[in-house]
Design an enzyme around this catalytic site. Structure first.
Site, PDB file in Angstrom:
ATOM      1  N   CYS A 113       7.405 -38.377  64.167  1.00 54.33           N
ATOM      2  CA  CYS A 113       7.244 -39.457  65.147  1.00 54.33           C
ATOM      3  C   CYS A 113       8.040 -40.709  64.792  1.00 54.33           C
ATOM      4  O   CYS A 113       8.272 -41.560  65.645  1.00 54.33           O
ATOM      5  CB  CYS A 113       5.772 -39.799  65.336  1.00 54.33           C
ATOM      6  N   HIS A 250       5.794 -46.767  68.750  1.00 56.12           N
ATOM      7  CA  HIS A 250       5.631 -45.332  68.964  1.00 56.12           C
ATOM      8  C   HIS A 250       4.322 -45.127  69.721  1.00 56.12           C
ATOM      9  O   HIS A 250       3.306 -45.752  69.407  1.00 56.12           O
ATOM     10  CB  HIS A 250       5.602 -44.599  67.625  1.00 56.12           C
ATOM     11  N   ASN A 280       1.888 -38.371  73.512  1.00 60.53           N
ATOM     12  CA  ASN A 280       2.707 -38.593  72.325  1.00 60.53           C
ATOM     13  C   ASN A 280       3.903 -37.649  72.375  1.00 60.53           C
ATOM     14  O   ASN A 280       3.745 -36.441  72.210  1.00 60.53           O
ATOM     15  CB  ASN A 280       1.848 -38.351  71.075  1.00 60.53           C
TER      16      ASN A 280
HETATM   17  N1  ACO Z   1     -12.208 -33.351  73.640  1.00 63.77           N
HETATM   18  C1  ACO Z   1     -13.497 -33.556  73.374  1.00 63.77           C
HETATM   19  N2  ACO Z   1     -13.990 -33.698  72.130  1.00 63.77           N
HETATM   20  C2  ACO Z   1     -13.095 -33.670  71.118  1.00 63.77           C
HETATM   21  C3  ACO Z   1     -11.724 -33.449  71.334  1.00 63.77           C
HETATM   22  C4  ACO Z   1     -11.289 -33.293  72.647  1.00 63.77           C
HETATM   23  N3  ACO Z   1     -10.000 -33.101  72.953  1.00 63.77           N
HETATM   24  N4  ACO Z   1     -11.106 -33.462  70.143  1.00 63.77           N
HETATM   25  C5  ACO Z   1     -12.048 -33.670  69.208  1.00 63.77           C
HETATM   26  N5  ACO Z   1     -13.258 -33.783  69.792  1.00 63.77           N
HETATM   27  C6  ACO Z   1     -14.546 -34.016  69.163  1.00 63.77           C
HETATM   28  C7  ACO Z   1     -14.541 -33.645  67.712  1.00 63.77           C
HETATM   29  O1  ACO Z   1     -14.760 -32.268  67.540  1.00 63.77           O
HETATM   30  C8  ACO Z   1     -15.681 -34.475  67.173  1.00 63.77           C
HETATM   31  O2  ACO Z   1     -16.888 -33.837  67.500  1.00 63.77           O
HETATM   32  P1  ACO Z   1     -18.105 -33.829  66.444  1.00 63.77           P
HETATM   33  O3  ACO Z   1     -18.463 -35.272  66.274  1.00 63.77           O
HETATM   34  O4  ACO Z   1     -19.110 -33.045  67.152  1.00 63.77           O
HETATM   35  O5  ACO Z   1     -17.526 -33.211  65.214  1.00 63.77           O
HETATM   36  C9  ACO Z   1     -15.602 -35.751  68.020  1.00 63.77           C
HETATM   37  O6  ACO Z   1     -14.822 -35.418  69.175  1.00 63.77           O
HETATM   38  C10 ACO Z   1     -14.960 -36.914  67.303  1.00 63.77           C
HETATM   39  O7  ACO Z   1     -13.778 -36.453  66.688  1.00 63.77           O
HETATM   40  P2  ACO Z   1     -12.878 -37.415  65.805  1.00 63.77           P
HETATM   41  O8  ACO Z   1     -11.729 -36.633  65.263  1.00 63.77           O
HETATM   42  O9  ACO Z   1     -13.699 -38.193  64.855  1.00 63.77           O
HETATM   43  O10 ACO Z   1     -12.383 -38.402  66.934  1.00 63.77           O
HETATM   44  P3  ACO Z   1     -11.519 -39.704  66.762  1.00 63.77           P
HETATM   45  O11 ACO Z   1     -12.202 -40.847  67.338  1.00 63.77           O
HETATM   46  O12 ACO Z   1     -10.964 -39.835  65.379  1.00 63.77           O
HETATM   47  O13 ACO Z   1     -10.299 -39.388  67.729  1.00 63.77           O
HETATM   48  C11 ACO Z   1      -8.026 -38.679  67.583  1.00 63.77           C
HETATM   49  C12 ACO Z   1      -9.482 -38.264  67.472  1.00 63.77           C
HETATM   50  C13 ACO Z   1      -7.750 -39.119  68.992  1.00 63.77           C
HETATM   51  C14 ACO Z   1      -7.145 -37.482  67.219  1.00 63.77           C
HETATM   52  C15 ACO Z   1      -7.761 -39.843  66.603  1.00 63.77           C
HETATM   53  O14 ACO Z   1      -8.235 -39.549  65.324  1.00 63.77           O
HETATM   54  C16 ACO Z   1      -6.317 -40.199  66.522  1.00 63.77           C
HETATM   55  O15 ACO Z   1      -5.723 -40.654  67.452  1.00 63.77           O
HETATM   56  N6  ACO Z   1      -5.704 -40.027  65.345  1.00 63.77           N
HETATM   57  C17 ACO Z   1      -4.335 -40.312  65.167  1.00 63.77           C
HETATM   58  C18 ACO Z   1      -3.578 -39.142  65.631  1.00 63.77           C
HETATM   59  C19 ACO Z   1      -2.155 -39.491  65.886  1.00 63.77           C
HETATM   60  O16 ACO Z   1      -1.833 -40.533  66.352  1.00 63.77           O
HETATM   61  N7  ACO Z   1      -1.311 -38.539  65.559  1.00 63.77           N
HETATM   62  C20 ACO Z   1       0.030 -38.650  65.804  1.00 63.77           C
HETATM   63  C21 ACO Z   1       0.705 -39.354  64.693  1.00 63.77           C
HETATM   64  S1  ACO Z   1       2.350 -39.366  64.978  1.00 63.77           S
HETATM   65  C22 ACO Z   1       3.096 -37.875  64.538  1.00 63.77           C
HETATM   66  O17 ACO Z   1       3.773 -37.848  63.535  1.00 63.77           O
HETATM   67  C23 ACO Z   1       2.976 -36.662  65.351  1.00 63.77           C
END
Ligand code: ACO
Length: 323
Positions: A113, A250, A280
């Site tokens: 990214c 980004h 993304n």
């Molecule tokens: N739909 C519904 N529920 C979901 C989904 C979904 N798509 N995905 C996960 N959940 C659930 C999980 O299973 C979890 O359930 P549980 O509490 O029963 O275990 C709950 O939602 C919370 O999950 P978390 O992972 O804690 O959610 P969080 O608030 O952290 O959000 C997210 C997840 C959006 C992925 C966040 O952590 C994030 O944005 N992280 C950064 C990711 C990112 O930006 N990556 C790209 C970087 S750049 C690159 O190099 C590609």
């Protein structure tokens, strides 16, 4: 002093839009969850015949048109991508050929990214070093092809697309009043490589593999790493958050963007957001956002523009420039 000035910009998106509502029928998710956690409402997905090179070529042609140039005027093509058409040759030489360009040179940069920030930094070094006068810098991705479409924690986050800019050497006075790139800051730390990676590759599994991510871990590091390179950009130029006309981050997640802007003291009115429309798109996200804001007249000549990204590796970086 030679400065690298943006002379043109262009984008390309696949035809097909995939909405959050459609994803609800594919995995156990909801529009509400996706919007609340990420800000994403839809993303574009490459269809048959659409590849990283075809999208990159279309973005490159648009950028050349905007610049009033042709491929004959370009010395170097740098493509930032983690989803090349082939393991080799580089997608950049594929695009070079598609543009009918048989002079100069072309290569890919792989920093996930942060790829566009890495590619712009590389182009700037070639330009300032006198090795190239005009560089086509392209961020192009088809992340849909490395997603595990049964994994709701990753498949809702990413999309496909491409953006390109033409950077051109211009004489500057060597002050921050110059147009062009004023500073670039790059970092990486491979200790984090397993928090966001693809579980395949030519030298290990002999397969392409799928994207795997510890989302919470990535989230935890993102704001701090982004702040680190932006503060270094301010230190290098003497500019401050008050001088920023546009922050073009980004586009991974609206919450990371909001958190970074808040920590840096940059008001949200000055932040370009496209993650709601594109998801993304990895290395393509910054040039897509940059073109959106420059295309609709928000970014004007003379504006101070800050680009920043953080991604797999981890890699992170920033570019501060005067448009
Ligand atoms: N739909 C519904 N529920 C979901 C989904 C979904 N798509 N995905 C996960 N959940 C659930 C999980 O299973 C979890 O359930 P549980 O509490 O029963 O275990 C709950 O939602 C919370 O999950 P978390 O992972 O804690 O959610 P969080 O608030 O952290 O959000 C997210 C997840 C959006 C992925 C966040 O952590 C994030 O944005 N992280 C950064 C990711 C990112 O930006 N990556 C790209 C970087 S750049 C690159 O190099 C590609």
């Amino acid at each position: 002093m030679i400065r690298s000035v943006v002379r043109g910009f262009g984008t390309a998106l696949p035809k097909r839009v995939l909405t959050n509502a459609e994803l609800e029928s594919m995995v156990d998710t909801s529009d509400e969850w996706i919007v609340q956690r990420t800000g994403i409402r839809q993303r574009y997905i490459a269809g048959e015949g659409e590849t990283t090179a075809s999208l990159g070529e279309a973005a490159a042609r648009a950028a050349l048109d905007k610049a009033g140039l042709t491929a004959a005027d370009i010395d170097l093509i740098i493509v930032a991508t983690s989803t090349p058409d082939n393991t080799f040759p580089a997608t950049a030489v594929n695009i070079q050929n598609r543009l009918g360009m048989h002079h100069g040179f072309a290569f890919d940069v792989q920093a996930v990214c942060s790829g566009f920030v890495y590619a712009v930094t590389t182009a700037d070094a070639y330009i300032r070093g006198g090795l190239a006068r005009r560089v086509l810098v392209i961020g192009a991705e088809t992340f849909s092809r490395i997603l595990d479409w049964t994994d709701r924690t990753t498949c809702v986050l990413f999309g496909d697309g491409a953006g390109a800019i033409v950077l051109e050497a211009r004489e500057g006075a060597g002050t921050i009043a110059d147009r062009g790139i004023l500073t670039t800051q790059l970092r990486s730390d491979g200790a984090h490589r397993e928090k966001l990676y693809v579980d395949g590759g030519p030298s290990t599994t002999g397969t392409v593999g799928h994207l795997r991510m510890e989302g919470r871990e990535v989230f935890k590091h993102a704001v701090g790493m982004i702040t680190d390179v932006v503060v270094s950009s301010f230190d290098a130029t003497g500019l401050t958050a008050d001088d920023i006309d546009w922050l073009v981050p980004h586009q991974a997640n609206k919450r990371i963007i909001d958190g970074s802007a808040k920590k840096l003291g940059i008001p949200l009115e000055k932040v370009v957001i496209t993650v709601d429309q594109h998801g993304n798109t990895s290395a393509a996200s910054i040039p897509l956002a940059l073109a959106a804001a420059a295309g609709d007249g928000r970014i004007k000549e003379g504006d101070i523009v800050l680009l920043e990204a953080m991604g797999g590796g981890f890699t992170w970086g920033a570019v501060l420039l005067r448009w």
